[in-house]
Every structure is written in structure tokens, then in C-alpha cells.
Design a protein around this motif. Structure first.
Motif, mmCIF file in Angstrom:
data_model
loop_
_atom_site.group_PDB
_atom_site.id
_atom_site.type_symbol
_atom_site.label_atom_id
_atom_site.label_comp_id
_atom_site.label_asym_id
_atom_site.label_seq_id
_atom_site.Cartn_x
_atom_site.Cartn_y
_atom_site.Cartn_z
ATOM 1 N N ARG A 45 -21.694 34.969 -32.873
ATOM 2 C CA ARG A 45 -21.423 34.055 -31.760
ATOM 3 C C ARG A 45 -20.759 32.773 -32.249
ATOM 4 N NH1 ARG A 45 -25.244 30.289 -28.849
ATOM 5 N NH2 ARG A 45 -26.038 30.363 -30.921
ATOM 6 N N GLN A 46 -21.224 32.243 -33.371
ATOM 7 C CA GLN A 46 -20.648 31.014 -33.916
ATOM 8 C C GLN A 46 -19.220 31.228 -34.417
ATOM 9 O OE1 GLN A 46 -21.815 27.867 -33.933
ATOM 10 N NE2 GLN A 46 -23.528 28.581 -32.701
ATOM 11 N N ILE A 47 -18.979 32.357 -35.039
ATOM 12 C CA ILE A 47 -17.633 32.667 -35.527
ATOM 13 C C ILE A 47 -16.666 32.789 -34.359
ATOM 14 C CG2 ILE A 47 -16.227 34.441 -36.658
ATOM 15 C CD1 ILE A 47 -18.641 34.868 -38.548
ATOM 16 N N GLN A 48 -17.097 33.479 -33.303
ATOM 17 C CA GLN A 48 -16.237 33.606 -32.125
ATOM 18 C C GLN A 48 -15.970 32.247 -31.487
ATOM 19 O OE1 GLN A 48 -18.015 36.513 -29.516
ATOM 20 N NE2 GLN A 48 -17.319 38.211 -30.766
ATOM 21 N N THR A 107 -8.042 31.175 -28.439
ATOM 22 C CA THR A 107 -7.936 32.585 -28.065
ATOM 23 C C THR A 107 -9.275 33.245 -28.340
ATOM 24 O OG1 THR A 107 -5.614 32.627 -28.695
ATOM 25 C CG2 THR A 107 -6.708 34.747 -28.555
ATOM 26 N N ASP A 108 -9.659 34.168 -27.481
ATOM 27 C CA ASP A 108 -10.890 34.902 -27.691
ATOM 28 C C ASP A 108 -10.707 35.879 -28.844
ATOM 29 O OD1 ASP A 108 -13.620 35.799 -26.712
ATOM 30 O OD2 ASP A 108 -12.491 37.681 -26.584
ATOM 31 N N LEU A 109 -11.561 35.782 -29.858
ATOM 32 C CA LEU A 109 -11.446 36.588 -31.076
ATOM 33 C C LEU A 109 -11.543 38.081 -30.778
ATOM 34 C CD1 LEU A 109 -11.323 36.887 -34.157
ATOM 35 C CD2 LEU A 109 -13.785 36.510 -34.206
ATOM 36 N N LEU A 110 -12.549 38.497 -30.047
ATOM 37 C CA LEU A 110 -12.741 39.914 -29.785
ATOM 38 C C LEU A 110 -11.586 40.495 -28.971
ATOM 39 C CD1 LEU A 110 -14.473 42.398 -30.159
ATOM 40 C CD2 LEU A 110 -15.761 41.726 -28.118
ATOM 41 N N SER A 111 -11.164 39.784 -27.938
ATOM 42 C CA SER A 111 -10.033 40.261 -27.133
ATOM 43 C C SER A 111 -8.764 40.364 -27.970
ATOM 44 C CB SER A 111 -9.775 39.331 -25.948
ATOM 45 O OG SER A 111 -10.853 39.352 -25.065
ATOM 46 N N SER A 112 -8.544 39.365 -28.803
ATOM 47 C CA SER A 112 -7.363 39.368 -29.657
ATOM 48 C C SER A 112 -7.394 40.548 -30.628
ATOM 49 C CB SER A 112 -7.294 38.049 -30.424
ATOM 50 O OG SER A 112 -6.224 38.040 -31.322
#
Length: 109
Positions: A17-20, A29-34
Motif C-alpha cells: 500500500r505504501q509503495i503504491q 499514476t496508479d502503479l497497478l493500473s500502469s
């Protein structure tokens, strides 16, 4: 520096959660979506490369990964096969050969 020291000094490095949140703050930009968008763009080509490698007989482990897509060819399965297949595709490759597969412009395979 030992792992305990790193964890105590930078605990956020070990929290998804902190990394995102930090990625979102820095890059907006959203990390997971990217990541998933990028993977969706690369998966078809990776799967084709895996098919070619499995046909030559060099990478037989890839055949069973690809076979799972015949039963259930969903986007999630294609993503999983593309990621899981990387370790099998790259196994036994010399580091110098892997680096030569990528050119300076980021084109891969």
C-alpha cells in the motif's frame, strides 16, 4: 546493511500500500493500473514467443503454461501465463544473451 536495518529504517518499502501511494505521489499514476496496462500490451507478443520456443522443443515447460489458455483464455490467464512463462523462457540463458535481446530503444524480444 542488513535486512533488519533496512526494514527498521524504511518500513514503507515493505508495504504494498505504501509503495503504491508513493508511486502515485511521484508519478501521478496508479502503479497497478500502469503495470497491468503495460502487461496487457506485451502479453500477446510474449505468448507468441513462448509458442515458438515450445514448438522447437527447447522450452517444453512453456507448452503446459500455454495449454492452460486453451481451456480458459481470459485476460487474467493471459497475464498469468505471460509472467509465469518468463522464468521458464529465460531459464538457462546467459545474462549477456538476455541483454542482447533488448535494444537501446526498449524493443524487446
Amino acid at each position: 546493511m542488513e535486512e533488519k536495518q533496512v526494514k527498521s529504517r524504511w518500513p514503507a518499502l515493505f508495504s504494498e500500500r505504501q509503495i503504491q501511494a508513493e508511486f502515485q505521489r511521484i508519478v501521478t499514476t496508479d502503479l497497478l493500473s500502469s503495470f497491468l496496462d503495460g502487461l496487457d500490451g506485451l502479453a500477446p507478443r510474449l505468448l507468441e514467443v513462448y509458442k515458438g520456443a515450445s514448438r522447437t522443443g527447447k522450452k517444453q515447460a512453456l507448452k503446459s503454461i500455454l495449454d492452460c489458455l486453451e481451456k480458459d483464455d481470459t485476460n487474467e490467464r493471459r497475464r498469468t501465463a505471460a509472467l509465469f512463462g518468463l522464468s521458464h523462457y529465460m531459464s538457462g540463458e546467459k545474462q549477456a544473451n538476455v541483454i542482447r535481446m533488448c535494444d537501446a530503444h526498449g524493443d524487446t524480444l
